[in-house]
Structure formats: C-alpha cells, structure tokens
Motif scaffolding. Sequence first.
Motif, PDB file in Angstrom:
ATOM      1  N   LEU A  22       0.822  -1.185  -0.003  1.00 27.07           N
ATOM      2  CA  LEU A  22       0.068   0.040  -0.017  1.00 27.07           C
ATOM      3  C   LEU A  22       0.704   1.223   0.022  1.00 27.07           C
ATOM      4  O   LEU A  22       0.446   2.496  -0.669  1.00 27.07           O
ATOM      5  CB  LEU A  22      -0.936   0.044   1.233  1.00 27.07           C
ATOM      6  N   THR A  23       1.944   1.317   0.738  1.00 25.14           N
ATOM      7  CA  THR A  23       2.858   2.329   0.759  1.00 25.14           C
ATOM      8  C   THR A  23       3.361   2.667  -0.643  1.00 25.14           C
ATOM      9  O   THR A  23       3.601   3.603  -1.154  1.00 25.14           O
ATOM     10  CB  THR A  23       4.014   2.158   1.758  1.00 25.14           C
ATOM     11  N   LEU A  24       3.884   1.449  -1.400  1.00 29.94           N
ATOM     12  CA  LEU A  24       4.350   1.767  -2.719  1.00 29.94           C
ATOM     13  C   LEU A  24       3.179   2.332  -3.706  1.00 29.94           C
ATOM     14  O   LEU A  24       3.681   2.981  -4.702  1.00 29.94           O
ATOM     15  CB  LEU A  24       4.816   0.311  -3.088  1.00 29.94           C
ATOM     16  N   LEU A  25       1.902   1.865  -3.480  1.00 25.74           N
ATOM     17  CA  LEU A  25       1.001   2.120  -4.297  1.00 25.74           C
ATOM     18  C   LEU A  25       0.392   3.806  -4.030  1.00 25.74           C
ATOM     19  O   LEU A  25      -0.022   4.649  -4.853  1.00 25.74           O
ATOM     20  CB  LEU A  25      -0.429   1.407  -4.046  1.00 25.74           C
ATOM     21  N   PHE A  26       0.801   4.147  -2.561  1.00 25.04           N
ATOM     22  CA  PHE A  26       0.336   5.367  -2.438  1.00 25.04           C
ATOM     23  C   PHE A  26       0.572   6.695  -3.297  1.00 25.04           C
ATOM     24  O   PHE A  26      -0.219   7.599  -3.472  1.00 25.04           O
ATOM     25  CB  PHE A  26       0.784   5.812  -0.983  1.00 25.04           C
ATOM     26  N   LEU A  38      -6.690   5.491  -2.945  1.00 28.00           N
ATOM     27  CA  LEU A  38      -7.157   4.135  -2.672  1.00 28.00           C
ATOM     28  C   LEU A  38      -6.170   3.566  -1.794  1.00 28.00           C
ATOM     29  O   LEU A  38      -6.749   2.849  -0.923  1.00 28.00           O
ATOM     30  CB  LEU A  38      -6.999   3.278  -4.070  1.00 28.00           C
ATOM     31  N   ALA A  39      -4.860   3.801  -1.673  1.00 34.67           N
ATOM     32  CA  ALA A  39      -4.063   3.301  -0.706  1.00 34.67           C
ATOM     33  C   ALA A  39      -4.355   3.615   0.902  1.00 34.67           C
ATOM     34  O   ALA A  39      -4.320   2.934   1.712  1.00 34.67           O
ATOM     35  CB  ALA A  39      -2.719   3.743  -1.081  1.00 34.67           C
ATOM     36  N   SER A  40      -4.937   4.967   0.887  1.00 33.86           N
ATOM     37  CA  SER A  40      -5.341   5.512   2.135  1.00 33.86           C
ATOM     38  C   SER A  40      -6.554   5.003   2.682  1.00 33.86           C
ATOM     39  O   SER A  40      -6.489   4.481   3.919  1.00 33.86           O
ATOM     40  CB  SER A  40      -5.572   7.035   2.078  1.00 33.86           C
ATOM     41  N   GLU A  41      -7.539   4.627   1.784  1.00 36.77           N
ATOM     42  CA  GLU A  41      -8.823   4.032   2.088  1.00 36.77           C
ATOM     43  C   GLU A  41      -8.668   2.400   2.533  1.00 36.77           C
ATOM     44  O   GLU A  41      -9.062   2.108   3.656  1.00 36.77           O
ATOM     45  CB  GLU A  41      -9.848   4.137   0.957  1.00 36.77           C
ATOM     46  N   LEU A  42      -7.834   1.739   1.867  1.00 37.60           N
ATOM     47  CA  LEU A  42      -7.354   0.215   2.040  1.00 37.60           C
ATOM     48  C   LEU A  42      -6.549   0.286   3.343  1.00 37.60           C
ATOM     49  O   LEU A  42      -6.511  -0.705   4.143  1.00 37.60           O
ATOM     50  CB  LEU A  42      -6.596  -0.254   0.966  1.00 37.60           C
ATOM     51  N   TRP A  43      -5.631   1.162   3.682  1.00 32.39           N
ATOM     52  CA  TRP A  43      -4.862   1.248   4.876  1.00 32.39           C
ATOM     53  C   TRP A  43      -5.897   1.176   6.081  1.00 32.39           C
ATOM     54  O   TRP A  43      -5.882   0.702   7.078  1.00 32.39           O
ATOM     55  CB  TRP A  43      -4.114   2.506   4.967  1.00 32.39           C
ATOM     56  N   GLU A  44      -6.853   2.257   6.020  1.00 34.22           N
ATOM     57  CA  GLU A  44      -7.818   2.304   7.095  1.00 34.22           C
ATOM     58  C   GLU A  44      -8.823   1.122   7.190  1.00 34.22           C
ATOM     59  O   GLU A  44      -9.023   0.634   8.260  1.00 34.22           O
ATOM     60  CB  GLU A  44      -8.697   3.822   6.778  1.00 34.22           C
TER      61      GLU A  44
END
Length: 977
Positions: free
Chosen positions: A874-878, A884-890
């Motif tokens: 997710l960090t690579l995707l951010f 999208l990356a922020s939402e999936l992290w949450e």
Amino acid sequence: MNNYDFGKIEKKWQQAWEKDGYGVAADDGKDKYYELVEFPYPSGAGLHVGHCMGYGASDIHARYLRLKGKNVMFPIGWDAFGLPTENYAIKNKIKPAVATASNIAVFKEQLKSFGYSFNWSREINTTDPAYYHWTQWIFLQFYKHAIIGDKLVDVADDDKTTPRLAYQAEMPVNWCKSCKIVLANEEIVNNRCERCGGETEKRKQKQWMLRITAYADRLIDDLSTVDYLQKIKTQQINWIGKSVGTNIKFHLSNTSDTIEVFTTRADTLFGCTYIVVAPESNYLATIKDRVSNIDEVERYCQAAKSKSDLERTELQKDKTGVELKGIKAINPINGEEVSVWVADYVLANYGTGAVMAVPAHDERDFEFANKYGIEIRQSILPILIDSINPPREGKENTTRIVAQCVIKHPTDDKYLTIKWNKFPWHNFVTGGIENGESIVDGAMREITAETGFKNVEFVRKMPIVINSHFYAAHKDVNRDIEMNVMEFRLKDLEKVERELESHEDFDVVWIKFEEMKDLKPLVELPFILRWLQDGDFAFTEYGRLANSGEFTGLSSEEGKKKITEKLKEIGAGDFTVNFKLRDWIFSRQHYWGEPIPIIHCDKCGTVPVAEDQLPIILPDIEKYEPTASGESPLAAISDWVNTTCPKCSEAAKRETDTMPNWAGSSWYYLAYAMNNESRIKNNGSNNNIFNDSKEQLKHWLPVDLYNGGPEHITLHLLYSRFWHKFLFDLGAVPTAEPYQKRILHGIILGADGQKMSKSKGNTINPDEMVKQFGADTLRAYVAFIGPYDQENAWSTAGIQGVHRFLKKVWVNQSLLQDTSDDITLLTKLNQVIMSVTDDIDNFRLNTVISKLMEMNNMIEKTGKISAASYKKYLTLLFPACPHLASELWELSKFDGNIIDQTWPEVDKDFLFAEMAEIVIQINGKIRDRLQVKSSISDDELKQMALDSTRIKELVGDKKIIKTIIVPKKLVNIVIEA
C-alpha cells in the motif's frame, strides 16, 4: 468487499488531507526538497490531460519523497497576465480580471479533484498587485543598474550614457495589420497573428528592452554547473548562439561611408564576391541618395516586412534580392570592388545587419549567386587524407596539380574507370597537369594517353578543388595534390594506340553510377558522387586557404587569425564575439500586463517611479481593446496617464506599455520560497522582500527539480535564469542558478496519434475521466501511458485496463491474513520495492505502474498476504493512487495514517533467494507445504511451521509434545493423541 466507490473515497481523503495540512512544507525543515512544476496559464478552457502529465508525475515524486523523510515544498500558482486572457476577455465581452478570477477558480477545483498534494498556502497569482509590486521592483533594479567590466554598477537617474540593463530603443517589431498591435515572436503562429489569424509585418517602434546579452557568456558557462538534460543545455546554447569571429569594415567606393560585417570565417575573405544588407538595415538610409535604383530597392524592402524571420531564413526558400546600383564595396584585404545587394535572407537583428557573401563556402550565398550570376570563387580547399594509403614517413613529398576525369559513354548510361592489375585499385582516369597547359587540355591528353579514346568532349568542372594527401605506391612517393574533378563525354569509341608507362598495368571498365560507391582508393569520392547527383554545391567546412594572396596555404584556423590581425593592423577590422541572442524586447502594447513603473517628463526625461510608490496598479477600465495607433489601451486613460514628475513635480505622463507575461514567470519560484502569506501579501517593512526573506531563500534554493514541457526549455528557462543571475549580482538571492535539475515531460496525443485539438475532435476532458473512472485511475493511467519524456497516444482501452487493475487491488484487500508470507511473494515484493524506488527516482513512471500490477497479480495468485507485506504494498501504491491506498490502509485497521509511514526498504535476503519446499507434518502425516529461502535457520523454520494457518487449525488446543526438524526438508510436529 463492497463495490469500489472511488467518488466517495476520493472526496473523503481530499478533505482529510486539506484539513490535516498534508503537503504544507515548513521553512525550517532540515532535509528540504524543492519540487517545482511550471505553473499553469488559467485559460477559459480549463485543464487538459496534458497538464496531468507534468503535475501527476511530480505529485507522485513529491509524495514518494515525503515518505522518504524529505521536507518537500511542492507549490502552485497562476501565470495569469498576457494576450490569451485579453483575447478571451475581448471575445466574451468581460473584463480580463473577471475572466482570470473565474478561470483560476475552475483550475483550482480541477487540481484538487485530481488529488495533487500542492502546498496551497504558498499559492501566487501574477496578476495580484501584491505580487506584481515586486515584478515592478525588479524592473526598476534593471533600470538602475548596468554591467560594466563584468561588474554590476549603479546608474544615476540623470546618467544618459551608461548602458542600463533596462532601456528604450527603436526596434523592428511584428505588427498585426488587422488588430493594430505589436506582437511578440511567441504571439505569431505560422506567420500570422495568434489573435485574429491576420497577416503580420515588420515595423520599427520604440520598445523597452532588457540587456540579456550582458549575461550571455554566463548563461552558457553556468550550464556546466547544473544537472539538465543534454537536449535542454543544447537548446539554451543554440538560442544564445555565441560566435567568435571578426568585424570587417568595407568602405563604399568614392565615399567615406563603410559597411561593417561580422563573420566567423575571416579565412574566406578572399572568396567574398558581394555584400548583402538586410532590408531593415540603417545602411540603406545613409546611402539611398547614391543608389540609382532606390525605388526598386524600397519596394523590395517593403515587401520583406510581411515575412517572418523564420520564413526569411528558411534554407529551402527561394532567395531573392536587389542590387544597389551605383554602389560598390571595397574588400579591405585586396582592394577589390564587389557589388552590394539587399536581400531578405539577412536579418537586421543578427550581427551588424550586413554580411559578406562568400558563395563558394556558404549554401545561402551559393544559391543567391547562382540565381543572379555572381562570381563563385573558391578560397578554401578541402583537405582530405586517404585513410587506406596515408602519407608515409620518410617518403618524398611531391606537389602536383591533377585532373580527375569522370568520363561518360557516348551512348550508354555508364562511366569509364580503370582497374589496376598490380594494385587493388579501381578508380577514374587521373593525371598531372604539365606546365603551360590548361587543366582541361591536360585532362584530355591524359584520357587519350591512358584509354586510347581520342574524341573527347568537355562537359563541366566541379567548382571545388580538393587538396588530397596520400601515398602513391606505384611511384613510391607521398602526394600533396590539388585535385580538379571534371566531367567529359566521349563523342564515339574511336581509339588510338595507348602510350602507357611500365607501371601502368590496368584495364578499362565501364560501370553504372550506382556502382561508383565501390571505387577505391578514392578519397574524393563523396564529393564526386554528390556533385554528379546534385550538381554544384558550396564547401562549408574548414580546409586550406587558396587564391588568398600571402595567406595561401594556411589552415582555416590559422588563416582566420592571420587575416584578422592584418585587418586590425590596417584599421579595417578586429577580433570580436557575437551572439545570435538579441536584447529582450520587453514591452507590450496590451492592457493585460504589469504597468512599467516609469514616468516621462519633458524636463527631466525618463524617471523611475519611487520604490515606496509601488505597486503601480493596473487601472480598472471598461475599454481595453487595442488602439489604432499601436499604443497600449492605457494611453487613452488620461486620468491614469497624467501624473506629476517625482523629481520636479511638474506635469508628466506614465509609461503606458505593459510587461510581457514572461515577467511574472521569471521569478515565481522565488515567491513560493519566500512564503507567500507572510512575505508577499503582508510585507510592511521599508526593506524589500528579498532581504526580508534571506533565510527562506537560503534554505530552499536552488530548486532541486524543475519539471516542465518542451515548449518552455528555451525562452522561459533562459529568461528566468537571466533574472536570477541579475538578482544574484544584486545580492537578493543566494545562488547563481535557480534550478539544480531540469527534466522534460512528453505530450499526450489524441487516440488518433495526432496533437489534441477541438477541430480534430480528439480532445480528452480530464474531468470526465475522473467522473467515469476516478482520480486515481486517471493518475495511474497518465503515468502508465508510456515513457515519460516521449509522445504517447491516449487509449480508452488503456484507461479501462488501469481501472480494472485498481478494482482488483480493492478486492484483493480481502486476502489480508494473519499469516507468514510465501517466500515467492516476499521475493517478488522486495524486487518490486527495489525497482519502483529506482523508477520513481528516474521518472520511469510507466514501469512503476506495471510493477505494481505484477505485485497485485502475485498477491491474487498466492491467495494471501501478511499485514507486514500488505503495508509495504500500500505504501508503494500511495504516490500514484493515494486515495485508494489511504482507504485500504484504514479498512485494514492498520495503526496511524499511511501518509506518516516510511518508504519500505529492500530486504536483500529476499531479492534473489534460492527456494526450498518444506513439508510440514503432524504426527508423521503431511499436512502442509511451505516455500522458504534455502538459508533459513531451524528456529525460523520451526516458527513458520507453527504460524501456518493450516497447521494452527489442525493443532487447535492440543498439546505439542515436540517438534522434529530435518533442515531444509521437513518439520514434524508431534502432538498428543
């Protein structure tokens, strides 16, 4: 998981970032990085996908650097003065200020909807008086200073002689006949006015100028100190066009007048057969009374005004001109009289506005001389050294005048050659010219002697004589020859008995033209083939001087020096440096621009506005269309124009010209660094913002990375570098160069592979793409579309494919498990970390997206991923897909916010790990298999086995009696029955 509701997700995170101040850079951050993109011109059409190419890439890079721990300043603003807005306002019958405010509001909403992490607290607008206050201040410093002996010096207000860096002069300008306005070169498209499409012409008008030429050398030399793409450096160097050469004075016959020319090729002076002056040249005014055909000349000059500089200097264009009858120029080196012409292929703003024409050694002069029957006289011989048979040390050197004979068959389309039997030679008939005979007679004698053919007809001679050097094996000597190439035709095939010398053992062979390329040894062959195929041409390279009096035999380099020294000795010339770069025509006769802070007084002359009276605010007027006189519309605003002189307090008038939109963009990056809110808008000291902002400027400069389009790597880059160097000399900025690194983005073409335009119906509205697919999809697709610095065509299928990828990423969140990772997945993840890191550093963004796609496929194939690895993905995707990356992290319930994470490091143990399959047994029965690196320790292997989801389910609450490990093979877990 529920459907991927990108609209809801993106709005949520954009609001969160704005609330949290994500993207705001602190002036005291220790590890700074200044990421600059070209600020947009807010047109009525709104942003297009081309903007997304540059802004999206830089946003990816900025977000990545923040995760790397950098204090990133990534600002934005508006380059809002200039002709396009004025045109838009006139067309839509609204005020330019109103149009600008409306356009900025649209642009700002669009930029925020794309999720770009700009530092909005530093936003600037070049049309804001608080901003152009300092644009005017910088102009006043140009006016108050000069460069003398490479040093910046103050110039007093009443000083009329010191060459100020800002000054007024009569200059040839582009004039639109329809709009009745002066146009900058950049405001002309295909030789027509950008505003109305009408014809333009050249006319002289008083203009404000900036003396950029005073910085020309530094603008070239300091390119060695910065990290720009080589194509950018080359573009800058070519535009400046530094030439080291000679100024030469040609006296006009029977007068005291002279015409001065600049040339980089003084070595060709003996080949000068005429002089050319530009149609706008001041020379014509001084000699017109002595020109017998002056009416014809003036008609020609008038016609030249309708042509652009590009059209006039186009190599392929037909050369035209008129001789100035009754006038001759005297070549100072030999006293020879040559004709004087006016021709539009010479420009008044290059060199002295006059050139010496050497048709044998310049293509344009050659074409002109051929057309008008002017002598073409060779003064430079090409020097050719045979690489196959080079001169040998210790051998006798002989000099000869030689004829090389290209002989055509009387009926067939073939050429006569001779093929030697004792040597690996196949060439033309060649022979020396004897004393007392002409070159043609000597050549015909050789043809008959060597081939026996006696009825030979001369056709033509190549105008270029060649100086060839080689070892003649059949004579065992070195040759230094002047080679004269001639074409002959046999009238018939009647022969006489050949009179050959003993060494001349060869046969006559007829070949076709296309077979000539295989002739050897023939160092002159490239010249001969070009001449036979294309006809006569000019030799434009360096060589050896010929027909040049006492300088004959010198090399071109030595000849330039010696001839210039001679000219200096007789008072007819000197060494000089010239630049293609001209001083910058800075004023515009438009309304929508910064007022120039100058007052004109009949008593005091030109007077600068007092600095404490800045800004001179552009008046709010109802009528801002151009005037019939060519003056700025401001000239008609009497209550604004009429003022009092700051020196004598008598009636005076304001300058009514305005600045070009290049002005505000020449220092905008500095305004960002000064912290807009605290400095520019609220500057209340008696000092200036540059002194007040020394600490901020020292901290942020130079710009670490400047990203922009190819259309701005010449003029904007040159102008902003010039302003910066001036401010550096003034002590206002701490660095000599504004930008440490400059890169280029490519352009996005329509789906048809052509440049996007409304007329072609191939434009893409980014707002529609965001509405249909989401901002993250648009961001990722523009990165994925192709190599960043190249042209790439839009593809609807392509953006749909990227959208499918993001939906898969969304769904694959369900594969997050409390488990250890498969070794294959760990290896792939670390390879992706390494490649994505390197690719973002080097703006290979298309491969960033492809690597993220590959990793997502691996997660899907494996069917599970640990929290530790998923956080890294997710960090690579951010950076590319931050919403999208922020939402999936949450959703994954990870601690904190993804924006606070650290960019993942590569675990080198998993980059190229050797794989081993481990069998997991319970009480001797196989229950699971694991892929692990072969170097795994027993303790690590035991823990991985016990952490297996499958094993945990089977063991349950039962007691583990012991664990048996066979290294790199199996783990047997013994449990109670």
